[in-house]
Every structure is written in C-alpha cells, then in structure tokens.
Design a protein around this motif. Structure first.
Motif, PDB file in Angstrom:
ATOM      1  N   CYS A 347       0.860  -1.194   0.000  1.00 49.58           N
ATOM      2  CA  CYS A 347       0.000   0.000   0.000  1.00 49.58           C
ATOM      3  C   CYS A 347       0.888   1.233   0.000  1.00 49.58           C
ATOM      4  O   CYS A 347       1.025   1.939   1.003  1.00 49.58           O
ATOM      5  N   ILE A 352      -1.604   2.914  -4.671  1.00 48.63           N
ATOM      6  CA  ILE A 352      -2.921   3.347  -4.197  1.00 48.63           C
ATOM      7  C   ILE A 352      -3.458   4.485  -5.062  1.00 48.63           C
ATOM      8  O   ILE A 352      -4.666   4.561  -5.340  1.00 48.63           O
ATOM      9  N   LEU A 394      -3.245   5.147   2.913  1.00 46.94           N
ATOM     10  CA  LEU A 394      -4.674   5.004   2.593  1.00 46.94           C
ATOM     11  C   LEU A 394      -5.473   6.219   3.062  1.00 46.94           C
ATOM     12  O   LEU A 394      -6.421   6.638   2.408  1.00 46.94           O
ATOM     13  N   SER A 402     -11.437   2.291   3.512  1.00 45.41           N
ATOM     14  CA  SER A 402     -10.337   1.384   3.843  1.00 45.41           C
ATOM     15  C   SER A 402     -10.689   0.578   5.083  1.00 45.41           C
ATOM     16  O   SER A 402     -11.163   1.121   6.077  1.00 45.41           O
TER      17      SER A 402
END
Ligand code: B12
Length: 609
Positions: A347, A352, A394, A402
């Motif tokens: 991530c 992302i 995130l 998320s």
C-alpha cells in the motif's frame, strides 16, 4: 463406524486407479459433464428472511466457469448448476418459507438438470470448511442417480481423507487447482493417455483411497483464460445477494462480478491455507487478458463493479499499475474493490493512487495484529510499523473506504497484546475493522500447532465459537439476542490481567467490545465530512441488509444522520425505539456501554467521551 484404510500412493495406487477408471467409464467416451456449486448453507442455518433481504453472498462460480472452458475446449458439453444462486433467487421470488422448501428447491433443480443433460460425470465443488454440510447433502443426493461423482475445491483439498470418508459416493477427488489435472483425467477417460501420466488426484473404491501424487498446477499461460461467463448468469447474481464487502457504496441495481488477476500469495501466514493450496509462487495472468475479460463483463453483461478474487493483488507493483492504467485507458468506467485483502507492504502511494484513479472504492488490508510478537509468530510479512505506514497512505485517499482484517485469539495471545491491536487500530484510523476470532483452518500450519498444543481437537465443531463471522455465523445470533448475555462489564481489560490468555468465551466478549470500540464508537467520532457521508451509506447497508437486528448499528446510523443533517428521519427513530424496547439483550448492552437512545434528542449530536 467403519475403520478406514490408510491412503495408498505411487505404484501401489496406479493399478487400482486404472481398474477404478475402467469400472467408472467402461467406454472411452466422455461427452457431457455437469458442474455443481452447492448452496452456501444447509437447511439448518439458512434463513429465508435474510436471503430475501439479499444478505447472503451470491458469488459467480468462477472456478467452475474456468473448468467449463477447459472441458468445452476438448469438445465436452458442460453445464454449470449454481444451487446457491437457485435457492437465493427462489427465496427472492417467495418460493422458500422453510427448510423443507429449501431442500425441495435445490433437489428438484438437480433432478431436472441431471435428467435433462444426462451427464457422464458430475463434479461438485466445496470452497469452505464452513459449508461442508451443504456440500455433503448435495453429494448424497447425487448418489441416487448412479452417475460418477468427482469432487474438488479448497475445502475438499485441505481435508481430503475426512471428506472422502464423509462422502462415500465420491469416486474421484481433484486436488488443488483443477485445470490441468482435470484435463488429463478427461484424456485418460477417453483412453488418450494412461493413468501413469495423471496426478493431483485421489481415487476411491469402498474404504480404500489411492493418491496419484504430483503437481499439476497450471502455469501462467495455462490459466490465462476467461471463465465461461455465458454459463453462469453472471449478469444477474448481484441482484440476489452480495458480492464483496463494499456493496454499500454502489447504486442499487449495480451489476457486480468477480475477476482473478493472479494466483497465490507471497506471504506464508500460518493461519491461511492459500500457500498450501496455490503453492509458494505468485503466478500472473497477462494484463491484456484480464482487461479483455473486464471488457466482456462490461459490454456483454452490463457489469460495472468488480471484486478482485486475488490473494495478493498488488504483488508486482509495475504490473498492477499497468493493469489499473489499462482500465483507465480502455475507458472501462468500472469501479472495483479488494474485499479479499491486500498486503500492507504494497500500500504505497504509486499503487494506491493508480487504484483510486482506476475506480477503487474499497480496500481491505490484512493487518491481523498490532503486536509485533504475534505478527512474527504467525509469519505475517509486515511489522506494526509497516501497517501504520500503509494506513497513512490510505488515509490520503479519502474516496477509498479502507478496512482491515483483524484476528484475535492467536495461541498465547495475551490481553495486553490484544490491547496493542486496539491501540494500533485507533492510530491507523481506517474506516472499518473486520475482527474475527481465529479460525484454525484444516491444513494450515496454525491448525497443526494448535492440535499439537492440545488447544483444539481433530474434528472440532465447524459451527462452534471459532466460526462466528459471516452471513451464516454466530454474530447474527448475537444481534438477535439469541446468545446468552454473558458480558456484563465494559471493564474486561482492567478485570483480566495483562498476561492472561483469554479463553473462547472471553474472546467472544472481547470481540463484541472491540467491534464497538473500533467501529461504532470511531464512526460516531468521525470528523471528515466525506468519511461521515460514506459511513452513513455503510451503516444504511448494515441496517437494511447485513445486520437488521443490530440495535447498535441502527443507533449509530441515527447519530451519524443527525450529525450530517441535524435531524433524524422520524420513522427510523421510532423503528429504533421499537427494536430497542423489544430486546432485553440490547438494553443490557446499551447500559453496559453507557449509551442511551435519549441522547439522540438533545440539541447536539452525541459524542461519547
Ligand atoms: C473470494 C473468496 C471468498 C468470497 C466467496 C467466494 C465464493 N463463494 O466463490 C467471500 C468473500 C464471501 C469469502 C468468504 C469467506 N472465506 Co474466502 N476466499 C475467497 C478466495 C480469496 C478466492 C476463492 C476463489 O474464487 N478462487 C479462484 C477460483 C478460480 O478457484 P476455486 O474456486 O478454488 O476453483 C479452482 C480449484 O479449487 C478447483 N476446483 C474447485 N472446485 C472444483 C470441483 C471439481 C469437480 C474439480 C475437478 C476442481 C475444482 O479448480 C478450480 C480452478 O483451478 C479464497 C482464497 C483462495 N485462493 O482460494 C478464500 C478462501 C476460500 N476463504 C476462506 C475463508 C476462511 C473464508 C471465510 C470463513 C472468511 C471469514 N472468516 O469470514 C468466509 C466463509 C464464507 C462462508 N460461506 O462461510 C479460506 C477457506 C479455507 C477453508 N478450508 O475453509 C480461503 C482458502 C482463504 C484462506 N485464507 O485460507 N471468501
């Protein structure tokens, strides 16, 4: 109970397998095959009301649709009977009122299809240990037709000896991924090849099982194919059930399907069976073939949202980014989610950001624990620090909902380690935590560790405390107040010593409190407007679909609604009151959590301390 003989392997097995094959298929002819997905539930746990509401999963039988393509390419006419879809659809149409109707519907569908197609063999899949009862019932019923029965799938592979004992009419089991092993078996039935060249199969005759060992895992090019979507009503499945964890964010009527871009996972977490099943490597499909598949789904079936089935979707960053960029440049205009979980280490901003650009609306990270010792002992590939960094990334993409998978109840996990997990989750500030009590799945390293340590016994009840989540799980019983309200205090963390390892009952109580603390309480405190709006959508779905009996979900929805609009729909408020008034269970829980419905009437929105 009959005593079972040990499985025979190698040359001891070969000659017997040859005889079995000749007995099952005396002529070298194979023209028609039927593949079957059993209902996810058996009649004892199926709830027609929930099915009617659309609570249950209704996934495309993706694996069987791939096998259908393999079979069709060798000239075999193949049909797929998705009994899960059939019972859910029947329920929707008002044709299932009770367990009797439920059994009649799937049995009748099977009978009609078998009589119509007269298949040379029937193949039945079983993916989950939790759905074995239904699988067994379907196999038993097929026994009445005297047609050779093949079985396969993850749950079958992972517990093959027990399952063959439990399904006495199964003739052959295909282990692991089926494309190559099944293709070779077909050729052997047609006498185009001999039994010596087969592998990844278990034959049975009476009590005796014969294992033709060997790895027939398809290579990247061998599985670079799209499923036979035309055989599985792919366009209508999401009308009757959910596909993935992010349906709350889709417009009603959105058609959802699944796709698989790679197989396997680079991690070797001790609680997961993927590595045993798919092998140690991650194998990729070509990006172009995946994009073609999405285009077919979009143009031919009206699909506009995809859930990726991958276990390690972000494995190869440049490849993943080119897949997502391809979705944009082909103008697919689809949204997608990774309900199944991605690895925290991947991530990173570039992945992302490409995800968000290409339509990602929801991502789940496999966090599992906030304690480094637990992460190490379960061989998770991340540390707490890596997880925190992933959450930071995130949180920069507010449009992505998320969430994280969390496990409690690892062997030797103490209260203070669980507290570390709670603290880490609060710091990460993701949108939702999917908390589960550890489920020791057959054929996973943790299963054998726990067996050896005496923490579980072989054949533990698959519906027991350890299987508490999921649409058919025990958490729903909790919501309905069917579970005895053991938990009387919120102070479980100060009552139980830091070094205490909680038992099964304590874990259930901890689960309830964590779910409140990390989900509902945090939602109430959310300040970001875009997130509040998303949480409102999410809670609406919980109340209307997944957890209509959870007074806590209703209450939280009302709180968020009030914060956003400064008022609450009066009908909803009175329905909340009615639910609360009729449930001593929830009255108890509210008292314990220090919540009161009356707070909703005060001039300001309620925010707990
Ligand atoms: C997508 C998915 C889901 C979806 C549902 C998928 C569905 N119904 O189709 C959702 C999100 C609902 C889900 C839920 C759960 N899941 Co899940 N899930 C998966 C996942 C990631 C992918 C499955 C998939 O589609 N694979 C791709 C297709 C191509 O493969 P396939 O169907 O297995 O088919 C191939 C072979 O098996 C074989 N084959 C299959 N059937 C047959 C039949 C015959 C006759 C033959 C010849 C061959 C054959 O050939 C096919 C082609 O190669 C797997 C991980 C994995 N890698 O398997 C976990 C996995 C199946 N899930 C798992 C678990 C534990 C769960 C949950 C319990 C999680 C939870 N705690 O809530 C729940 C249980 C749900 C329930 N019903 O009770 C475990 C199951 C282990 C077990 N022994 O039970 C897995 C393996 C993941 C893991 N961590 O170990 N899951």
């Amino acid at each position: 109970m009959q005593t079972q003989s040990p499985m025979l392997h190698g040359s001891e097995a070969l000659s017997e397998c040859k005889l079995i094959l000749e007995k099952l298929f005396p002529e070298p002819i194979l023209e028609k095959v039927m593949l079957v997905t059993p209902p996810d539930a058996d009649r004892s746990i199926f709830n027609p009301e929930g099915a009617h509401r659309g609570t249950y999963s209704n996934f495309p039988p993706y694996g069987l649709a791939l096998l259908a393509n393999v079979l069709e390419s060798t000239g075999i006419q193949t049909n797929i009977l998705n009994l899960n879809h059939i019972v859910l659809k029947s329920c929707h149409e008002g044709n299932i009122k009770d367990g009797e109707d439920f059994d009649n519907i799937w049995k009748n569908s099977l009978k009609v299809e078998i009589e119509k197609h007269q298949p040379d063999f029937i193949g039945v899949t079983c993916m989950f240990t939790m759905t074995l009862d239904s699988f067994k019932a379907v196999c038993e019923y097929i026994g009445h037709f005297g047609i050779p029965l093949l079985i396969g799938g993850v749950a079958v592979t992972n517990d093959i000896e027990t399952i063959l004992d439990d399904v006495p009419n199964a003739n052959i089991a295909v282990l692991n991924e089926g494309e190559v092993a099944l293709n070779e078996l077909v050729r052997a039935i047609r006498r185009e090849t001999n039994v010596e060249s087969l592998g990844q199969l278990v034959f049975r005759e009476g009590n005796q099982k014969y294992h033709l060992d060997g790895n027939r895992r398809p290579t990247e090019s061998e599985f670079d194919i799209a499923p036979a979507f035309e055989k599985i009503q792919v366009g209508e499945l999401s009308k009757y059930g959910v596909i993935g964890s992010y349906q709350a964010f889709l417009k009603k009527g959105t058609r959802v399907a699944t796709s698989l871009s790679n197989r396997g996972c680079r991690a070797r977490c001790t609680f997961c069976s993927v590595r045993n099943f798919n092998g140690p490597e991650v194998r990729h499909r070509s990006v172009e073939s995946i994009l073609d598949e999405l285009e077919i789904l979009k143009n031919e079936y009206g699909i506009s949202h995809i859930m990726w089935l991958d276990d390690d979707l972000f494995k190869d960053h440049p490849r993943t980014i080119s897949l997502f960029d391809g979705m944009v440049s082909r103008n697919l205009n689809m949204t997608w989610d990774a309900s199944n979980g991605v690895l925290a280490a991947s991530c990173v901003d570039e992945v992302i950001s490409a995800s968000a650009e290409s339509g990602c609306i929801g991502l789940t990270i496999g966090i599992e624990s906030g304690n480094d010792e637990m992460l190490r002992s379960s061989l998770k590939p991340a540390t707490v620090e890596v997880n925190l960094r992933a959450a930071e990334v995130l949180n920069r993409y507010e449009e992505i909902h998320s969430s994280a998978f969390i496990i409690i109840g690892f062997p030797n996990e103490t209260m203070s380690m669980i507290q570390d997990t709670i603290n880490a989750c609060i710091t990460m500030n993701l949108d939702w935590y999917r908390i589960k009590v550890l489920q020791p799945l057959p054929n996973t390293p943790i299963y054998y560790q726990m067996l050896e340590a005496g923490l579980i016994t072989e054949g533990d009840d698959s519906k027991g405390v350890r299987y508490m989540t999921g649409a058919y799980g025990k958490a729903n019983d909790n919501d309905r107040g069917k579970v005895v309200a053991r938990l009387t205090t919120k102070d479980i963390f100060s009552r139980l010593p830091a070094q205490h390892v909680p038992d099964g009952n304590e874990l259930e109580d901890i689960w309830f409190l964590m779910n409140y603390e990390l989900n509902y309480r945090r939602v109430i405190q959310e300040q970001r407007i875009i997130k509040q709006k998303k949480q409102e959508q999410f809670l609406r779905f919980l109340c209307e679909n997944t957890s209509p009996d959870s007074v806590l979900a209703f209450y939280t929805r009302c709180v968020v609604e009030k914060r956003l609009n400064n008022q609450i729909d009066p009908e909803r408020l009175s329905s909340l009151h009615a639910k609360y008034d009729e449930s001593p269970y929830w009255q108890d829980k509210f008292k314990m959590l220090g919540l009161s419905i009356n707070d909703l009437y005060e001039g300001h929105a309620y925010i707990p301390e």
